[in-house]
Motif scaffolding. Structure first.
Motif, PDB file in Angstrom:
ATOM      1  N   ARG A 123       0.828  -1.212   0.000  1.00 27.70           N
ATOM      2  CA  ARG A 123       0.000   0.000   0.000  1.00 27.70           C
ATOM      3  C   ARG A 123       0.858   1.257   0.000  1.00 27.70           C
ATOM      4  O   ARG A 123       0.499   2.272  -0.602  1.00 27.70           O
ATOM      5  CB  ARG A 123      -0.913   0.019   1.229  1.00 27.70           C
ATOM      6  CG  ARG A 123      -2.134  -0.863   1.110  1.00 27.70           C
ATOM      7  CD  ARG A 123      -3.201  -0.402   2.066  1.00 27.70           C
ATOM      8  NE  ARG A 123      -3.805   0.833   1.591  1.00 27.70           N
ATOM      9  CZ  ARG A 123      -4.383   1.721   2.381  1.00 27.70           C
ATOM     10  NH1 ARG A 123      -4.400   1.538   3.681  1.00 27.70           N
ATOM     11  NH2 ARG A 123      -4.927   2.819   1.890  1.00 27.70           N
ATOM     12  N   SER A 124       1.989   1.188   0.675  1.00 22.96           N
ATOM     13  CA  SER A 124       2.886   2.344   0.703  1.00 22.96           C
ATOM     14  C   SER A 124       3.366   2.682  -0.702  1.00 22.96           C
ATOM     15  O   SER A 124       3.440   3.852  -1.081  1.00 22.96           O
ATOM     16  CB  SER A 124       4.084   2.055   1.613  1.00 22.96           C
ATOM     17  OG  SER A 124       5.015   3.103   1.563  1.00 22.96           O
TER      18      SER A 124
ATOM     19  N   PHE B  56       1.786   1.992  -3.536  1.00 29.19           N
ATOM     20  CA  PHE B  56       0.652   2.568  -4.266  1.00 29.19           C
ATOM     21  C   PHE B  56       0.377   4.003  -3.814  1.00 29.19           C
ATOM     22  O   PHE B  56      -0.006   4.851  -4.631  1.00 29.19           O
ATOM     23  CB  PHE B  56      -0.594   1.705  -4.068  1.00 29.19           C
ATOM     24  CG  PHE B  56      -0.534   0.369  -4.750  1.00 29.19           C
ATOM     25  CD1 PHE B  56       0.086   0.234  -5.989  1.00 29.19           C
ATOM     26  CD2 PHE B  56      -1.074  -0.761  -4.167  1.00 29.19           C
ATOM     27  CE1 PHE B  56       0.143  -0.996  -6.627  1.00 29.19           C
ATOM     28  CE2 PHE B  56      -1.021  -1.992  -4.798  1.00 29.19           C
ATOM     29  CZ  PHE B  56      -0.397  -2.109  -6.028  1.00 29.19           C
ATOM     30  N   GLN B  57       0.583   4.260  -2.519  1.00 33.39           N
ATOM     31  CA  GLN B  57       0.369   5.615  -2.001  1.00 33.39           C
ATOM     32  C   GLN B  57       1.353   6.594  -2.644  1.00 33.39           C
ATOM     33  O   GLN B  57       0.970   7.694  -3.069  1.00 33.39           O
ATOM     34  CB  GLN B  57       0.552   5.600  -0.478  1.00 33.39           C
ATOM     35  CG  GLN B  57       0.501   6.964   0.183  1.00 33.39           C
ATOM     36  CD  GLN B  57      -0.892   7.514   0.246  1.00 33.39           C
ATOM     37  OE1 GLN B  57      -1.846   6.787   0.057  1.00 33.39           O
ATOM     38  NE2 GLN B  57      -0.996   8.810   0.490  1.00 33.39           N
TER      39      GLN B  57
ATOM     40  N   GLN C 164       0.301   7.139  -6.215  1.00 35.55           N
ATOM     41  CA  GLN C 164      -0.884   7.990  -6.302  1.00 35.55           C
ATOM     42  C   GLN C 164      -0.527   9.454  -6.063  1.00 35.55           C
ATOM     43  O   GLN C 164      -1.010  10.349  -6.772  1.00 35.55           O
ATOM     44  CB  GLN C 164      -1.922   7.536  -5.277  1.00 35.55           C
ATOM     45  CG  GLN C 164      -3.207   8.359  -5.320  1.00 35.55           C
ATOM     46  CD  GLN C 164      -4.075   8.159  -4.092  1.00 35.55           C
ATOM     47  OE1 GLN C 164      -3.764   7.342  -3.234  1.00 35.55           O
ATOM     48  NE2 GLN C 164      -5.147   8.906  -3.996  1.00 35.55           N
TER      49      GLN C 164
ATOM     50  N   ARG D 167      -6.159   0.052  -6.392  1.00 34.08           N
ATOM     51  CA  ARG D 167      -5.316  -1.045  -5.887  1.00 34.08           C
ATOM     52  C   ARG D 167      -5.056  -0.882  -4.397  1.00 34.08           C
ATOM     53  O   ARG D 167      -5.098  -1.853  -3.628  1.00 34.08           O
ATOM     54  CB  ARG D 167      -4.005  -1.088  -6.675  1.00 34.08           C
ATOM     55  CG  ARG D 167      -4.163  -1.540  -8.119  1.00 34.08           C
ATOM     56  CD  ARG D 167      -2.823  -1.871  -8.744  1.00 34.08           C
ATOM     57  NE  ARG D 167      -2.009  -0.678  -8.955  1.00 34.08           N
ATOM     58  CZ  ARG D 167      -1.977   0.015 -10.080  1.00 34.08           C
ATOM     59  NH1 ARG D 167      -2.729  -0.372 -11.104  1.00 34.08           N
ATOM     60  NH2 ARG D 167      -1.204   1.066 -10.209  1.00 34.08           N
ATOM     61  N   SER D 168      -4.812   0.353  -3.983  1.00 34.68           N
ATOM     62  CA  SER D 168      -4.591   0.613  -2.563  1.00 34.68           C
ATOM     63  C   SER D 168      -5.850   0.317  -1.747  1.00 34.68           C
ATOM     64  O   SER D 168      -5.767  -0.266  -0.657  1.00 34.68           O
ATOM     65  CB  SER D 168      -4.165   2.073  -2.386  1.00 34.68           C
ATOM     66  OG  SER D 168      -4.010   2.386  -1.028  1.00 34.68           O
ATOM     67  N   GLN D 169      -7.022   0.688  -2.282  1.00 35.87           N
ATOM     68  CA  GLN D 169      -8.274   0.456  -1.556  1.00 35.87           C
ATOM     69  C   GLN D 169      -8.594  -1.033  -1.436  1.00 35.87           C
ATOM     70  O   GLN D 169      -9.094  -1.488  -0.402  1.00 35.87           O
ATOM     71  CB  GLN D 169      -9.432   1.187  -2.264  1.00 35.87           C
ATOM     72  CG  GLN D 169      -9.291   2.699  -2.341  1.00 35.87           C
ATOM     73  CD  GLN D 169      -9.543   3.392  -1.024  1.00 35.87           C
ATOM     74  OE1 GLN D 169      -9.058   2.964   0.014  1.00 35.87           O
ATOM     75  NE2 GLN D 169     -10.294   4.485  -1.059  1.00 35.87           N
TER      76      GLN D 169
ATOM     77  N   ASN E  60      -1.570   2.611   8.552  1.00 35.91           N
ATOM     78  CA  ASN E  60      -1.889   3.341   7.324  1.00 35.91           C
ATOM     79  C   ASN E  60      -1.563   4.828   7.471  1.00 35.91           C
ATOM     80  O   ASN E  60      -0.979   5.448   6.576  1.00 35.91           O
ATOM     81  CB  ASN E  60      -3.371   3.161   6.998  1.00 35.91           C
ATOM     82  CG  ASN E  60      -3.777   3.870   5.720  1.00 35.91           C
ATOM     83  OD1 ASN E  60      -3.141   3.694   4.683  1.00 35.91           O
ATOM     84  ND2 ASN E  60      -4.810   4.677   5.783  1.00 35.91           N
TER      85      ASN E  60
ATOM     86  N   GLN F 260       1.218   6.824   5.242  1.00 34.46           N
ATOM     87  CA  GLN F 260       0.896   8.024   4.480  1.00 34.46           C
ATOM     88  C   GLN F 260       1.652   9.238   5.004  1.00 34.46           C
ATOM     89  O   GLN F 260       2.109  10.081   4.226  1.00 34.46           O
ATOM     90  CB  GLN F 260      -0.607   8.280   4.546  1.00 34.46           C
ATOM     91  CG  GLN F 260      -1.440   7.222   3.833  1.00 34.46           C
ATOM     92  CD  GLN F 260      -2.902   7.596   3.735  1.00 34.46           C
ATOM     93  OE1 GLN F 260      -3.303   8.649   4.199  1.00 34.46           O
ATOM     94  NE2 GLN F 260      -3.693   6.727   3.132  1.00 34.46           N
TER      95      GLN F 260
END
Length: 1401
Positions: free
Chosen positions: A371-372, A374-375, A378, A425-427, A488, A492
């Motif tokens: 997720r990091s 993808f963050q 994004q 993808r992150s969601q 999370n 972020q």
């Protein structure tokens, strides 16, 4: 002294005397031979001393201005509770032995208890502050300061303040004293890297953060006390012989502990949110200060859009981390404590829970790491989108003129698509993460219960073990759910902190680039010795071996070809260039006029004063000298008229003259003038040189460095510097350079004839000391002309404003152009929710509801199944059907986990779909808006929609909607469980629910309005940052950094004044609703005690264990509900532009024209009239002319005659009021705007380039091959320049093309026009920013390359249209003359007078 204070002191002294009288009486009794234990004299002595301390503390706190003491309130509460025990014992003793046995101690105990109760009661009230307190002198104090202790901890003081936004003044003032220090610490140079920045943030906020952390730790103590009391309560329910008072006591104790938990949890949240507000203030100030010191290389590496993201999105991520950070270490501790308690209940079987938990950890860490990535992806796409969007909004006029809206929209949507893919993808990973955490709690319960019951048949799972374990697992569930949020938020925030650190690490201007110590002589104002400079390390030096000395009071002209380094020389004197070697010294204050004027979104007066005090006499002299007086007469409020962002509502000449007036008004010692005459026509330039710059002008005693292309003024300067390829080729006075007969002399003689045509009198070299005098000055009062397309449009707009507001001329809004942020009032309209749900889609909405229903049904069945399992009878120490119970329990848990993932993923992906649709609608609505919209709407307002509001729609609304639906279904399940277990509970649940709705309804309208006000106060911050970013060099030149910093701080403070009430309102609502939730727990327990005989332990435990969850559920549900209410305002603000007026359709499918149209370029105006707004006078009146194909038409007239309005009408920037325009016989009103504008090419006065490659700037639609582009570059003499660039056609232009000179940008715009090869060409002073040689080349190229085109030339300088086939002369929006130049001169009418005034006769 107030009566309340007097009462406290009197009661304190009485209590003190009472305690010591007890002591002395006991000593007297001992003296009389009565035996008394030591407690009889120790206790009153200690009480007497504490009473003395209480009295002293009352006086001390009064002196310090404390109006309600929390310490004393707690002291009196504890004293009263202890006195109740004493009184109870005295009463029991009196009942047994009689009152008269010890009457003194009986009476004193009763009096003591009564007086303590009175002290406790009056401690709830707020005392008046002493006369010497600061609060007394505050005209608008914060109500929190004067609220009682109980009111502060419960936030009840806010109850009477909902709807008011002024009460936070004192709070803001208190914070201001620390924010200045915070910013200074953050501004230290070593704080550039993320670790140093984090260290600085920690040093500033650690005290407050640790205080909040302590509150959270105490909250957790009460959190784990509740399961213990619940266990005792279930023992009571199981034991039918236990007295009822125990049940009531346990119920009350659970309620009391839950209320304490609420108070400490809300205090933690309040502390964190206030820290967040202060952090936002400090970081925003830090970013703004960084803007003012960034080097040119750093400016190239970032954009306004990226900076807006830093202070909106990234700062918000840091604020979120403050709330969630403690969950990273506290959640594991909660989990460990839960496992310890589970061990106490289930023994070694609890170890299986540890195994399950640690087996799932690697999965979650892998998800977090992914997720990091993808963050980061994004956020990169978000920055690219913000950068491009800002460029589009800033230069929308050029985009509309060239019909590029679709092309740029596709570019933005392409970036947006990549951004949403990363978000999706992150969601999805977030849904997996949440589902795995919730599943882990179920797996823990399943494995523990299975192992405990199946390993040993004698292990019985009764209600106490099952549901106390379930309560602990619910706490575990809370820790689990808090942990992913915390991780999370950390991920972020780490990304945002790195982005912030990267920005703060950008290169800054070196203060050694320029200093103020002059080494040689005090008479010299400027000294440069062997100076070599460059713009950034990536490029070769732009100035080499510069040696220059300038005497005070002299006028130095700097000349050279385009790109020779003229503007760079001025930048070097300002310290804007990086110095490689040499020495630069400048003496005295500096005033700077850049080539592209920088104008603030403020009044004309404010732009000119620029922070100085008003001197009416000097101000009027400056206005007249800079030829602004005629313009001010046309403005609706004169000097008070507002100028739009970037001067959008005034012409280039007006902007330049306003910038010059700003410089002149400052009365500086040194004036750096970067070609200020290029944007004005010959007559105005002549006037400005004579009245301002020249030997007899206002600046005659000042040192002036003038960059110019105007050769005719060179005889009147003291010295001339000729730059060639970044080096000084020649230097000297006009006569010396002529006598040298070098390159300058050849250049001068070659082009002096062309210069003469522009209306300047070129005297002999010997007249160098004389002032420039126009050849004909018979009309000194005639208005000066800056007839650009923008000027004509906006003058008419100003007339429109003036006429619209004529009846209320005295209004303070006269002259205002930019509309402020509109804020709606009251609650968000239901239609906004429906708009959002429609964007999500009906099928997905139904699918979401179905999944949540299935998930919650499975949860209810699982809990009910467990209660039946706990009630299974025990035969011979064992329970039957254990395997069946375990199997069904496991299946129901798996179904719930699948439903959890599906429902979460559906909500998050549905949110992404809605976000995509809403963003596209916003972009289309903005792009379809007419130019009037952009002139009246701040770019900051629009960027706010595209950044902060879209970020809320992207992430916050789906996340909070997911939470709200989850908690809502949980709440319904709890209500069903409690009512099924104890139907009489409806009596309590219904009124509590009604009260809940009342609180919610009372709060929501206030919260939404605060959200709107906060959003509206945020836009000015972004606008000011954008304005500062564009004009930072001017701000630094005038040494106005501190004033602009103060402006930014004021805007930030105003924004935070709207944030703070929202913080308090959230805590007020959460605290009150948690108290309601605790009330439901209390009534569920009380009704269980009442119905003890009818309830099985399993059902009772099922009901109360679920009721214990309601506090947390209500808390999070309210938070989610509130966040949705607040953030759905973003949907409202994004949809706001769907109802604004729109342009005509871009294309007309039914009437699409062939590619060959127009074939001739014949233009006909038939009775054509135009007005800028309804009910205003016509800007053009009854124009009827025919322009033949391939004809060259000049358009002349005085200021406001309507010259450029013809081009406005031709391009349909404003629609016709009457009549029509036809091209090749086709009415252009029946043609799509893009079909029309793609067939007409306009070269505007202001050259506009976008951030991107050179190729993209030349051909945004990507319709031409490289060979065509190189041909266009060769014709504009840019081919060699582009070949020398690092990436040639792929060379990246910075924002606004700042890494190219103005002349180079103008030539690129000309190359762009050559590529289009339209049949109709409109020229709007396309050669103002180039030298004379290049001007002649461009004029020649236009004649050859566009010889088959119809050319309309809007005349700023009359000499540029003398060779046209015919000339159209306009006056007051009507045709005055229209014929060949020869015939018009023979008529000696208006055109003849214009030529005469220009000095061409």
């Amino acid at each position: 002294m107030s009566h309340l204070f007097k009462a406290k002191m009197v009661l304190g002294f009485i209590l003190m005397l009472l305690c010591f009288s007890n002591l002395f009486f006991t000593l007297w009794e001992i003296n009389q031979g009565t035996l008394r234990p030591p407690a009889f004299f120790i206790s009153p002595a200690v009480l007497g001393i504490t009473m003395m301390l209480a009295v002293f503390l009352t006086q001390l706190e009064r002196q310090k201005g404390v109006q309600s003491s929390g310490i004393l309130l707690i002291y009196w509460l504890l004293s009263f509770l202890s006195s109740i025990v004493t009184v109870n014992l005295k009463i029991q003793h009196a009942v047994k032995l009689g009152f008269l046995e010890d009457p003194f101690h009986h009476i004193t105990s009763y009096i003591y208890s009564t007086l303590v109760l009175v002290e406790l009661v009056i401690s709830f009230f707020t005392d008046q502050p002493p006369f010497f307190s600061k609060i007394v002198s505050d005209s608008n104090p914060c109500p929190e300061a004067s609220a009682s202790f109980v009111s502060r901890i419960t936030y009840w003081w806010f109850s009477g303040k909902a709807g008011s936004v002024k009460f936070e003044k004192d709070q803001q003032r208190e914070a201001d004293s620390t924010e200045a220090g915070e910013k200074q610490v953050l501004l230290q140079p070593e704080d550039c890297q993320s670790k140093s920045l984090l260290k600085a943030l920690w040093s500033m906020f650690r005290t407050y953060f640790l205080f909040g952390t302590l509150s959270l730790v105490i909250c957790d103590v009460f959190l784990f006390s509740v399961p213990k009391i619940f266990s005792l309560f279930l023992e009571f329910m199981k034991d039918q012989e236990s007295p009822s008072w125990k049940g009531y006591f346990y119920a009350g104790l659970m309620f009391f502990l839950a209320c304490l938990q609420t108070l400490f949890e809300q205090r933690y949240m309040y502390t964190c949110l206030v820290i967040g507000v202060r952090l936002k203030t400090a970081v925003t100030g830090l970013v703004y200060r960084k803007i003012l010191v960034m080097s040119n290389a750093a400016r190239k590496a970032t954009t306004v859009g990226e900076i807006v993201n830093l202070v909106s999105v990234d700062v918000q991520k840091l604020m979120d981390l403050i709330i969630y950070f403690n969950g990273i270490w506290l959640a594991p501790i909660r989990i460990i404590i839960c496992f310890v308690f589970l061990w106490q209940l289930l023994g070694p079987s609890a170890l299986t829970a540890v195994a399950v938990f640690f087996l799932l950890l690697p999965l979650n860490f892998a998800i977090t790491k992914k997720r990091s990535q993808f963050q980061e992806e994004q956020m990169q796409h978000k920055d690219d989108r913000a950068k491009l969007t800002n460029a589009i909004l800033s230069d929308m006029k050029v985009i509309k003129l060239y019909a590029w809206e679709k092309a740029f929209m596709e570019k933005v949507l392409g970036i947006r698509k990549q951004e949403l893919q990363a978000l999706k993808r992150s969601q999805l990973l977030f849904a997996v993460s949440l589902s795995s955490f919730y599943s882990s709690t179920f797996l823990i319960a399943l494995v523990m219960f299975a192992v405990y019951t199946l390993v040993d048949e004698t292990h019985v799972l009764d209600a106490q073990k099952a549901f106390v374990s379930l309560t602990l697992i619910n706490i575990l569930n809370t820790a689990h759910s808090f942990l992913p949020f915390s991780i999370n938020a950390l991920v972020q925030a780490k990304v945002s902190l790195n982005r912030l650190a990267a920005f703060l690490s950008l290169e800054e201007l070196d203060s050694d680039n320029m200093n103020t110590d002059l080494l040689d002589s005090f008479k010299k104002c400027i000294i440069i010795r062997n100076g070599t400079f460059h713009w950034s390390k990536e490029y070769f030096p732009c100035l080499k071996r510069i040696n220059l000395s300038v005497l005070e009071g002299s006028l130095l002209a700097v000349v050279g070809q385009v790109g020779a380094g003229k503007s760079s020389l001025l930048s070097a004197l300002l310290g804007e260039l990086q110095k490689l070697e040499g020495h630069v010294s400048v003496k005295g204050t500096v005033a700077y006029v850049p080539q592209q004027a920088w104008i603030q979104n403020a009044s004309v007066e404010d732009n000119i004063l620029f922070g100085k005090e008003m001197d009416d006499s000097w101000y009027n002299r400056v206005i007249r000298a800079c030829a602004l007086h005629p313009d001010l007469e046309t403005f609706p409020a004169g000097s008070k008229s507002e100028i739009g962002e970037k001067g959008i509502n005034i012409s280039g000449g007006q902007k330049q003259r306003m910038g010059l007036a700003r410089a002149v008004y400052q009365k500086a010692a040194l004036y750096l003038l970067d070609d200020p005459l290029s944007a004005v026509d010959a007559q105005v330039g002549q006037h400005i040189f004579e009245q301002v710059i020249g030997p007899n002008g206002l600046l005659k005693e000042k040192t002036r460095i003038l960059v110019t292309h105007t050769i005719s003024i060179l005889p009147h300067v003291d010295n001339i510097v000729v730059l060639v390829d970044g080096e000084i080729s020649e230097m000297g006075c006009y006569q010396e350079l002529l006598q040298k007969n070098g390159a300058f002399a050849n250049f001068l003689y070659s082009y002096s004839s062309a210069e003469e045509e522009e209306g300047y009198d070129l005297p002999a070299a010997g007249n160098a000391d004389n002032a420039v005098v126009p050849r004909n000055a018979t009309h000194p009062e005639e208005p000066f002309s800056d007839g650009s397309l923008k000027a004509s449009t906006e003058r008419s707009n100003y007339r429109a404003i003036r006429q619209d507001r004529a009846p209320t001329a005295a209004s303070k809004d006269v002259g205002r152009l930019i509309e402020g942020e509109k804020t709606q009032h009251g609650r968000v309209n239901t239609s906004i929710y429906l708009d959002y749900l429609r964007a999500v889609g009906s099928p997905i909405c139904l699918y979401i509801i179905l999944l949540f229903t299935c998930q919650q049904t499975a949860s209810f069945c699982r809990g009910y199944w467990l209660s039946k399992w706990a009630d299974d009878p025990v035969n011979n120490g064992t329970q039957k059907h254990t395997e069946l119970r375990v199997g069904v329990f496991g299946v129901l848990g798996v179904v719930q986990a699948i439903g959890k993932f599906g429902s979460t993923a559906a909500v998050l992906l549905g949110g992404a779909i809605a976000s995509r649709k809403l963003f596209r609608q916003l972009l289309e609505n903005i792009a379809r808006s007419p130019m009037m919209f952009f002139e009246q709407t701040s770019i900051g307002n629009l960027m706010n929609r595209f950044s902060k509001e879209m970020d809320a729609i992207d992430s916050i609304i789906p996340d909070k909607l997911k939470s709200l639906l989850g908690f809502l279904f949980n709440l319904l399940e709890i209500y069903i469980v409690i009512v099924l277990a104890t139907p009489i509970a409806v009596v309590a649940i219904v009124p509590l629910t009604v009260l809940y709705a009342v609180f919610q309804n009372f709060y929501v309208a206030t919260s939404c309005q605060l959200r709107r006000l906060e959003a509206a106060s945020r836009s000015p911050i972004y606008s000011h940052m954008s304005e500062t970013f564009q004009g930072s060099s001017v701000i630094r030149a005038y040494k106005a950094q501190q004033r602009f910093i103060s402006k930014n701080d004021f805007r930030v403070d105003e924004n935070q004044r709207m944030c703070f009430p929202g913080v308090v309102a959230d805590r007020w609502l959460a605290a009150n609703l948690e108290f309601l939730g605790n009330g439901i727990v209390l009534f569920a327990a009380l009704f269980a005690v009442i119905n003890k005989k009818q309830l099985s332990p399993g059902i009772a435990a099922f009901s109360i264990s679920y009721a214990l969850q309601i506090t947390g559920i209500l808390n999070w549900m309210v938070r989610s509900w509130t966040e949705i209410e607040n953030n759905v305002v973003s949907v409202e603000r994004v949809r706001e532009y769907s109802t604004t007026p729109k342009e005509a359709p871009w294309t007309q499918e039914a009437k699409s024209q062939s590619q060959a149209w127009p074939t001739e370029g014949r233009i006909e105006f038939r009775n054509y009239s135009l007005q800028y707004r309804p009910n205003l006078e016509l800007a053009l009146k009854n124009i009827t002319i025919t322009i033949r194909g391939q004809e060259k038409i000049g358009i002349a007239g005085r200021t406001g005659a309507g010259k450029s309005t013809l081009a406005v009408g031709l391009l349909r920037l404003v629609e016709a009021a009457e009549g029509e325009i036809s091209i090749d016989g086709i009415n252009i009103a029946h043609i799509g705007l893009h079909d029309l504008r793609t067939k007409i090419t306009i070269i505007p006065q202001d050259p506009i380039l976008f951030s991107g490659s050179l190729r993209m700037n030349l051909d945004p639609l990507n319709t031409y091959c490289d060979a065509d582009i190189w041909t266009a570059l060769e014709l504009t003499q840019l081919k060699n320049f582009v070949l020398d660039l690092p990436d040639q056609l792929n060379y990246e232009c910075s924002e606004q093309g700042e890494n190219l000179s103005v002349g180079q940008k103008q030539l690129l715009c000309l190359a762009r026009a050559l590529l289009r090869k339209a049949k109709i060409l409109v020229l709007d002073e396309a050669t103002a920013s180039v030298d004379v040689e290049m001007d002649l080349h461009i004029q020649s190229m236009i004649r050859t390359q566009f010889k088959e085109c119809t050319v309309l030339t809007i005349a700023h300088r009359v000499n540029t249209i003398l060779d046209c086939n015919r000339i159209l002369v306009l006056e007051n929006g009507q045709i005055a003359e229209f014929d060949t130049p020869e015939k018009l001169m023979a008529q000696k009418g208006l055109f003849y007078r214009l030529v005469e005034e220009s000095g061409l006769l």
